[in-house]
Design a protein around this motif. Sequence first.
Motif, PDB file in Angstrom:
ATOM      1  N   ASP A  16     -50.712  14.300 -48.639  1.00 23.21           N
ATOM      2  CA  ASP A  16     -49.434  14.425 -47.914  1.00 23.21           C
ATOM      3  C   ASP A  16     -48.927  13.077 -47.404  1.00 23.21           C
ATOM      4  OD1 ASP A  16     -49.807  17.187 -48.095  1.00 23.21           O
ATOM      5  OD2 ASP A  16     -50.882  17.259 -46.185  1.00 23.21           O
ATOM      6  N   THR A  17     -49.671  12.006 -47.680  1.00 24.55           N
ATOM      7  CA  THR A  17     -49.434  10.727 -47.008  1.00 24.55           C
ATOM      8  C   THR A  17     -48.744   9.721 -47.917  1.00 24.55           C
ATOM      9  OG1 THR A  17     -51.467  11.099 -45.731  1.00 24.55           O
ATOM     10  CG2 THR A  17     -50.575   8.856 -45.727  1.00 24.55           C
ATOM     11  N   PHE A  21     -47.628   4.620 -41.995  1.00 22.46           N
ATOM     12  CA  PHE A  21     -47.697   5.758 -42.909  1.00 22.46           C
ATOM     13  C   PHE A  21     -46.897   6.922 -42.345  1.00 22.46           C
ATOM     14  CE2 PHE A  21     -51.075   6.525 -39.883  1.00 22.46           C
ATOM     15  CZ  PHE A  21     -51.028   7.890 -39.668  1.00 22.46           C
ATOM     16  N   VAL A  22     -46.579   7.847 -43.239  1.00 24.29           N
ATOM     17  CA  VAL A  22     -45.935   9.089 -42.844  1.00 24.29           C
ATOM     18  C   VAL A  22     -46.605  10.226 -43.603  1.00 24.29           C
ATOM     19  CG1 VAL A  22     -44.092   8.960 -44.585  1.00 24.29           C
ATOM     20  CG2 VAL A  22     -43.685  10.175 -42.462  1.00 24.29           C
ATOM     21  N   MET A  23     -46.696  11.401 -42.965  1.00 21.51           N
ATOM     22  CA  MET A  23     -47.208  12.605 -43.633  1.00 21.51           C
ATOM     23  C   MET A  23     -46.121  13.671 -43.579  1.00 21.51           C
ATOM     24  SD  MET A  23     -51.102  12.907 -42.223  1.00 21.51           S
ATOM     25  CE  MET A  23     -52.237  11.514 -42.393  1.00 21.51           C
ATOM     26  N   VAL A  24     -45.892  14.313 -44.714  1.00 20.39           N
ATOM     27  CA  VAL A  24     -44.863  15.357 -44.809  1.00 20.39           C
ATOM     28  C   VAL A  24     -45.517  16.621 -45.351  1.00 20.39           C
ATOM     29  CG1 VAL A  24     -42.728  16.043 -45.965  1.00 20.39           C
ATOM     30  CG2 VAL A  24     -43.029  13.673 -45.210  1.00 20.39           C
ATOM     31  N   THR A  25     -45.260  17.749 -44.679  1.00 26.44           N
ATOM     32  CA  THR A  25     -45.693  19.046 -45.203  1.00 26.44           C
ATOM     33  C   THR A  25     -44.513  19.999 -45.126  1.00 26.44           C
ATOM     34  OG1 THR A  25     -46.581  19.531 -43.018  1.00 26.44           O
ATOM     35  CG2 THR A  25     -48.167  18.984 -44.711  1.00 26.44           C
ATOM     36  N   GLY A  26     -44.029  20.441 -46.273  1.00 23.79           N
ATOM     37  CA  GLY A  26     -42.880  21.348 -46.301  1.00 23.79           C
ATOM     38  C   GLY A  26     -41.670  20.669 -45.686  1.00 23.79           C
ATOM     39  N   GLU A  79     -37.954   7.831 -46.098  1.00 22.33           N
ATOM     40  CA  GLU A  79     -38.719   8.391 -47.219  1.00 22.33           C
ATOM     41  C   GLU A  79     -39.162   9.821 -46.905  1.00 22.33           C
ATOM     42  OE1 GLU A  79     -39.290   7.922 -50.213  1.00 22.33           O
ATOM     43  OE2 GLU A  79     -41.089   9.096 -50.652  1.00 22.33           O
ATOM     44  N   ALA A  80     -39.573  10.061 -45.671  1.00 25.70           N
ATOM     45  CA  ALA A  80     -39.971  11.421 -45.284  1.00 25.70           C
ATOM     46  C   ALA A  80     -38.794  12.374 -45.412  1.00 25.70           C
ATOM     47  CB  ALA A  80     -40.504  11.413 -43.852  1.00 25.70           C
ATOM     48  N   GLU A  81     -37.620  11.936 -44.978  1.00 25.95           N
ATOM     49  CA  GLU A  81     -36.418  12.780 -45.091  1.00 25.95           C
ATOM     50  C   GLU A  81     -36.116  13.055 -46.567  1.00 25.95           C
ATOM     51  OE1 GLU A  81     -33.416  10.623 -42.937  1.00 25.95           O
ATOM     52  OE2 GLU A  81     -34.634  10.612 -41.119  1.00 25.95           O
ATOM     53  N   ARG A  82     -36.268  12.052 -47.399  1.00 26.83           N
ATOM     54  CA  ARG A  82     -36.021  12.219 -48.838  1.00 26.83           C
ATOM     55  C   ARG A  82     -36.992  13.256 -49.414  1.00 26.83           C
ATOM     56  NH1 ARG A  82     -37.790  11.373 -53.485  1.00 26.83           N
ATOM     57  NH2 ARG A  82     -39.759  10.495 -52.753  1.00 26.83           N
ATOM     58  N   ALA A 128     -35.986  16.796 -48.358  1.00 33.53           N
ATOM     59  CA  ALA A 128     -34.819  17.228 -49.135  1.00 33.53           C
ATOM     60  C   ALA A 128     -35.219  17.541 -50.575  1.00 33.53           C
ATOM     61  CB  ALA A 128     -33.740  16.143 -49.101  1.00 33.53           C
ATOM     62  N   ALA A 129     -36.074  16.708 -51.149  1.00 35.69           N
ATOM     63  CA  ALA A 129     -36.491  16.908 -52.545  1.00 35.69           C
ATOM     64  C   ALA A 129     -37.271  18.207 -52.713  1.00 35.69           C
ATOM     65  CB  ALA A 129     -37.331  15.723 -53.018  1.00 35.69           C
ATOM     66  N   ALA A 130     -37.901  18.661 -51.636  1.00 36.75           N
ATOM     67  CA  ALA A 130     -38.636  19.933 -51.681  1.00 36.75           C
ATOM     68  C   ALA A 130     -37.704  21.124 -51.487  1.00 36.75           C
ATOM     69  CB  ALA A 130     -39.737  19.940 -50.628  1.00 36.75           C
ATOM     70  N   GLY A 131     -36.402  20.858 -51.330  1.00 34.41           N
ATOM     71  CA  GLY A 131     -35.419  21.937 -51.301  1.00 34.41           C
ATOM     72  C   GLY A 131     -34.997  22.401 -49.923  1.00 34.41           C
ATOM     73  N   HIS A 132     -35.370  21.668 -48.893  1.00 35.74           N
ATOM     74  CA  HIS A 132     -35.029  22.075 -47.528  1.00 35.74           C
ATOM     75  C   HIS A 132     -33.714  21.431 -47.078  1.00 35.74           C
ATOM     76  CE1 HIS A 132     -39.006  23.833 -47.166  1.00 35.74           C
ATOM     77  NE2 HIS A 132     -39.511  22.707 -47.654  1.00 35.74           N
ATOM     78  N   GLN A 133     -32.997  22.157 -46.220  1.00 30.36           N
ATOM     79  CA  GLN A 133     -31.733  21.649 -45.677  1.00 30.36           C
ATOM     80  C   GLN A 133     -31.966  20.748 -44.457  1.00 30.36           C
ATOM     81  OE1 GLN A 133     -28.491  22.811 -46.873  1.00 30.36           O
ATOM     82  NE2 GLN A 133     -29.798  23.483 -48.545  1.00 30.36           N
TER      83      GLN A 133
END
Length: 161
Positions: free
Chosen positions: A57-58, A70-75, A99-102, A105-110
Amino acid sequence: MSPTPQLRPARSEDAAAVAAIWHEGWGDGHLGQVPEALVAARSRESFEQRALARLADTTVALVGDEVAGFVMVTGDEVEQVYVDRGHRGGAVAPTLLAEAERQVAAAGHQRAWLAVAPGNDRARRFYERQGWVDAGGLTYDAEVAGGRFPVPCRRYEKGVA
Ligand SMILES: CC(C)(COP(=O)(O)OP(=O)(O)OC[C@H]1O[C@@H](n2cnc3c(N)ncnc32)[C@H](O)[C@@H]1OP(=O)(O)O)[C@@H](O)C(=O)NCCC(=O)NCCS
Protein backbone atom coordinates in the motif's frame (compact mmCIF):
# COMPACT_ATOMS: atom_id res chain seq x y z
CA MET A 1 15.70 25.13 -4.86
CA SER A 2 15.14 21.72 -3.29
CA PRO A 3 15.30 18.74 -5.70
CA THR A 4 12.04 17.29 -7.02
CA PRO A 5 11.20 14.09 -5.15
CA GLN A 6 10.80 10.94 -7.24
CA LEU A 7 7.94 8.58 -6.46
CA ARG A 8 7.88 4.81 -6.73
CA PRO A 9 6.13 1.84 -5.06
CA ALA A 10 7.89 0.78 -1.86
CA ARG A 11 10.18 -2.26 -1.94
CA SER A 12 11.25 -4.54 0.88
CA GLU A 13 14.60 -2.75 1.15
CA ASP A 14 12.71 0.50 1.95
CA ALA A 15 11.00 -0.97 5.03
CA ALA A 16 13.65 0.10 7.54
CA ALA A 17 13.66 3.71 6.29
CA VAL A 18 9.86 3.80 6.21
CA ALA A 19 9.71 2.46 9.78
CA ALA A 20 12.23 5.05 11.02
CA ILE A 21 10.33 7.97 9.44
CA TRP A 22 7.01 6.54 10.63
CA HIS A 23 8.20 6.04 14.21
CA GLU A 24 9.71 9.52 14.55
CA GLY A 25 6.87 11.26 12.71
CA TRP A 26 4.20 9.43 14.67
CA GLY A 27 5.74 10.85 17.84
CA ASP A 28 5.81 14.35 16.33
CA GLY A 29 2.15 14.16 15.36
CA HIS A 30 0.66 12.21 18.24
CA LEU A 31 2.57 12.32 21.53
CA GLY A 32 0.47 14.05 24.17
CA GLN A 33 -2.63 13.81 21.98
CA VAL A 34 -3.57 10.14 22.02
CA PRO A 35 -4.12 7.73 24.93
CA GLU A 36 -0.99 6.43 26.67
CA ALA A 37 -1.99 2.84 25.93
CA LEU A 38 -1.71 3.58 22.20
CA VAL A 39 1.68 5.25 22.70
CA ALA A 40 2.87 2.11 24.52
CA ALA A 41 1.72 -0.05 21.60
CA ARG A 42 3.59 2.09 19.06
CA SER A 43 7.11 0.76 19.71
CA ARG A 44 9.91 0.93 17.14
CA GLU A 45 9.40 -2.80 16.53
CA SER A 46 5.71 -2.25 15.86
CA PHE A 47 6.53 0.25 13.10
CA GLU A 48 9.10 -2.14 11.60
CA GLN A 49 6.50 -4.91 11.48
CA ARG A 50 3.79 -2.65 10.05
CA ALA A 51 6.12 -1.09 7.46
CA LEU A 52 6.90 -4.56 6.10
CA ALA A 53 3.28 -5.74 6.28
CA ARG A 54 2.01 -2.63 4.45
CA LEU A 55 4.59 -2.41 1.65
CA ALA A 56 1.98 -3.12 -1.03
CA ASP A 57 0.00 0.00 0.00
CA THR A 58 3.08 2.23 0.27
CA THR A 59 4.55 4.77 -2.13
CA VAL A 60 7.89 6.30 -1.22
CA ALA A 61 9.33 9.68 -2.18
CA LEU A 62 13.05 9.64 -2.91
CA VAL A 63 15.33 12.65 -2.76
CA GLY A 64 18.51 11.41 -4.37
CA ASP A 65 18.84 7.85 -3.08
CA GLU A 66 17.23 8.63 0.25
CA VAL A 67 13.66 7.81 1.31
CA ALA A 68 12.37 11.26 2.30
CA GLY A 69 8.76 10.30 3.02
CA PHE A 70 5.97 7.91 2.24
CA VAL A 71 2.23 7.61 1.87
CA MET A 72 -0.10 4.61 2.30
CA VAL A 73 -3.44 4.40 0.50
CA THR A 74 -6.18 1.83 1.08
CA GLY A 75 -9.37 2.21 -0.95
CA ASP A 76 -10.55 5.80 -0.54
CA GLU A 77 -8.45 6.40 2.58
CA VAL A 78 -5.13 8.21 2.62
CA GLU A 79 -3.91 6.30 5.63
CA GLN A 80 -0.45 7.65 6.38
CA VAL A 81 1.45 10.70 5.13
CA TYR A 82 4.88 10.95 6.70
CA VAL A 83 7.87 13.10 5.79
CA ASP A 84 11.32 12.86 7.30
CA ARG A 85 12.07 15.86 9.54
CA GLY A 86 14.88 17.00 7.25
CA HIS A 87 12.51 17.19 4.28
CA ARG A 88 9.50 18.93 5.81
CA GLY A 89 8.47 22.35 4.53
CA GLY A 90 9.38 21.44 0.93
CA ALA A 91 8.04 19.55 -2.06
CA VAL A 92 7.97 16.07 -0.52
CA ALA A 93 4.67 16.31 1.40
CA PRO A 94 2.64 17.95 -1.43
CA THR A 95 4.05 15.48 -3.96
CA LEU A 96 3.09 12.49 -1.78
CA LEU A 97 -0.39 13.80 -1.03
CA ALA A 98 -1.08 14.53 -4.72
CA GLU A 99 0.00 10.98 -5.57
CA ALA A 100 -2.30 9.59 -2.88
CA GLU A 101 -5.21 11.59 -4.31
CA ARG A 102 -4.38 10.29 -7.79
CA GLN A 103 -4.40 6.69 -6.50
CA VAL A 104 -7.78 7.13 -4.76
CA ALA A 105 -9.25 8.60 -7.96
CA ALA A 106 -7.69 5.85 -10.09
CA ALA A 107 -9.41 3.28 -7.87
CA GLY A 108 -12.74 4.82 -8.88
CA HIS A 109 -13.58 6.92 -5.83
CA GLN A 110 -15.05 10.42 -5.94
CA ARG A 111 -13.72 11.57 -2.56
CA ALA A 112 -10.67 10.76 -0.48
CA TRP A 113 -10.62 10.88 3.30
CA LEU A 114 -8.12 10.70 6.10
CA ALA A 115 -8.06 10.86 9.89
CA VAL A 116 -5.87 13.28 11.80
CA ALA A 117 -5.37 13.86 15.53
CA PRO A 118 -7.20 17.06 16.57
CA GLY A 119 -4.02 18.60 18.02
CA ASN A 120 -1.80 17.79 15.02
CA ASP A 121 -1.82 21.42 13.92
CA ARG A 122 0.98 21.13 11.38
CA ALA A 123 -0.70 18.27 9.53
CA ARG A 124 -4.12 19.95 9.62
CA ARG A 125 -2.70 23.16 8.23
CA PHE A 126 -0.89 21.24 5.52
CA TYR A 127 -4.04 19.33 4.50
CA GLU A 128 -6.12 22.52 4.42
CA ARG A 129 -3.51 24.23 2.24
CA GLN A 130 -3.79 21.29 -0.17
CA GLY A 131 -7.57 21.76 -0.43
CA TRP A 132 -8.80 19.26 2.15
CA VAL A 133 -11.68 20.21 4.45
CA ASP A 134 -12.52 19.23 8.00
CA ALA A 135 -15.69 17.11 7.69
CA GLY A 136 -16.17 16.58 11.43
CA GLY A 137 -15.13 14.33 14.28
CA LEU A 138 -14.75 10.59 14.06
CA THR A 139 -13.54 7.79 16.26
CA TYR A 140 -10.74 6.12 14.35
CA ASP A 141 -10.05 2.44 14.98
CA ALA A 142 -6.24 2.44 15.03
CA GLU A 143 -4.68 -0.93 14.22
CA VAL A 144 -2.68 -2.42 17.08
CA ALA A 145 -1.25 -5.90 17.61
CA GLY A 146 -4.16 -8.20 18.27
CA GLY A 147 -6.94 -5.71 17.65
CA ARG A 148 -8.15 -2.14 17.24
CA PHE A 149 -7.82 0.92 19.43
CA PRO A 150 -10.40 3.74 19.29
CA VAL A 151 -8.86 7.23 18.93
CA PRO A 152 -10.80 10.51 18.71
CA CYS A 153 -9.82 12.20 15.42
CA ARG A 154 -10.93 14.72 12.82
CA ARG A 155 -12.04 13.44 9.42
CA TYR A 156 -10.72 15.39 6.44
CA GLU A 157 -12.06 14.97 2.93
CA LYS A 158 -11.28 16.12 -0.60
CA GLY A 159 -13.01 15.52 -3.93
CA VAL A 160 -10.59 13.74 -6.26
CA ALA A 161 -12.69 12.72 -9.26
C1 LIG B 1 2.21 16.39 8.26
C2 LIG B 1 3.41 16.52 7.30
C3 LIG B 1 3.35 15.42 6.28
C4 LIG B 1 3.27 17.87 6.56
O1 LIG B 1 4.37 18.04 5.72
P1 LIG B 1 5.30 19.35 5.88
O2 LIG B 1 6.35 19.30 4.84
O3 LIG B 1 5.74 19.42 7.30
O4 LIG B 1 4.22 20.48 5.56
P2 LIG B 1 4.50 22.03 5.38
O5 LIG B 1 5.65 22.48 6.23
O6 LIG B 1 4.58 22.30 3.90
O7 LIG B 1 3.13 22.64 5.88
C5 LIG B 1 2.79 22.64 7.24
C6 LIG B 1 2.07 23.92 7.60
O8 LIG B 1 2.01 23.97 9.04
C7 LIG B 1 2.76 25.10 9.49
N1 LIG B 1 3.43 24.68 10.71
C8 LIG B 1 4.72 24.31 10.88
N2 LIG B 1 4.92 23.96 12.16
C9 LIG B 1 3.75 24.11 12.79
C10 LIG B 1 3.32 23.90 14.12
N3 LIG B 1 4.16 23.47 15.07
N4 LIG B 1 2.03 24.18 14.42
C11 LIG B 1 1.16 24.61 13.48
N5 LIG B 1 1.52 24.80 12.19
C12 LIG B 1 2.80 24.55 11.86
C13 LIG B 1 3.70 25.46 8.38
O9 LIG B 1 4.09 26.81 8.45
C14 LIG B 1 2.81 25.18 7.19
O10 LIG B 1 1.80 26.15 7.05
P3 LIG B 1 1.88 27.30 5.91
O11 LIG B 1 1.86 26.59 4.60
O12 LIG B 1 0.64 28.10 6.15
O13 LIG B 1 3.15 28.04 6.17
C15 LIG B 1 4.76 16.47 8.07
O14 LIG B 1 4.85 17.59 8.95
C16 LIG B 1 4.94 15.19 8.87
O15 LIG B 1 5.40 14.18 8.34
N6 LIG B 1 4.60 15.26 10.18
C17 LIG B 1 4.75 14.10 11.09
C18 LIG B 1 3.83 12.95 10.72
C19 LIG B 1 2.36 13.34 10.73
O16 LIG B 1 1.87 13.97 11.66
N7 LIG B 1 1.69 12.92 9.65
C20 LIG B 1 0.27 13.17 9.48
C21 LIG B 1 -0.51 12.12 10.19
S1 LIG B 1 -2.27 12.39 9.94
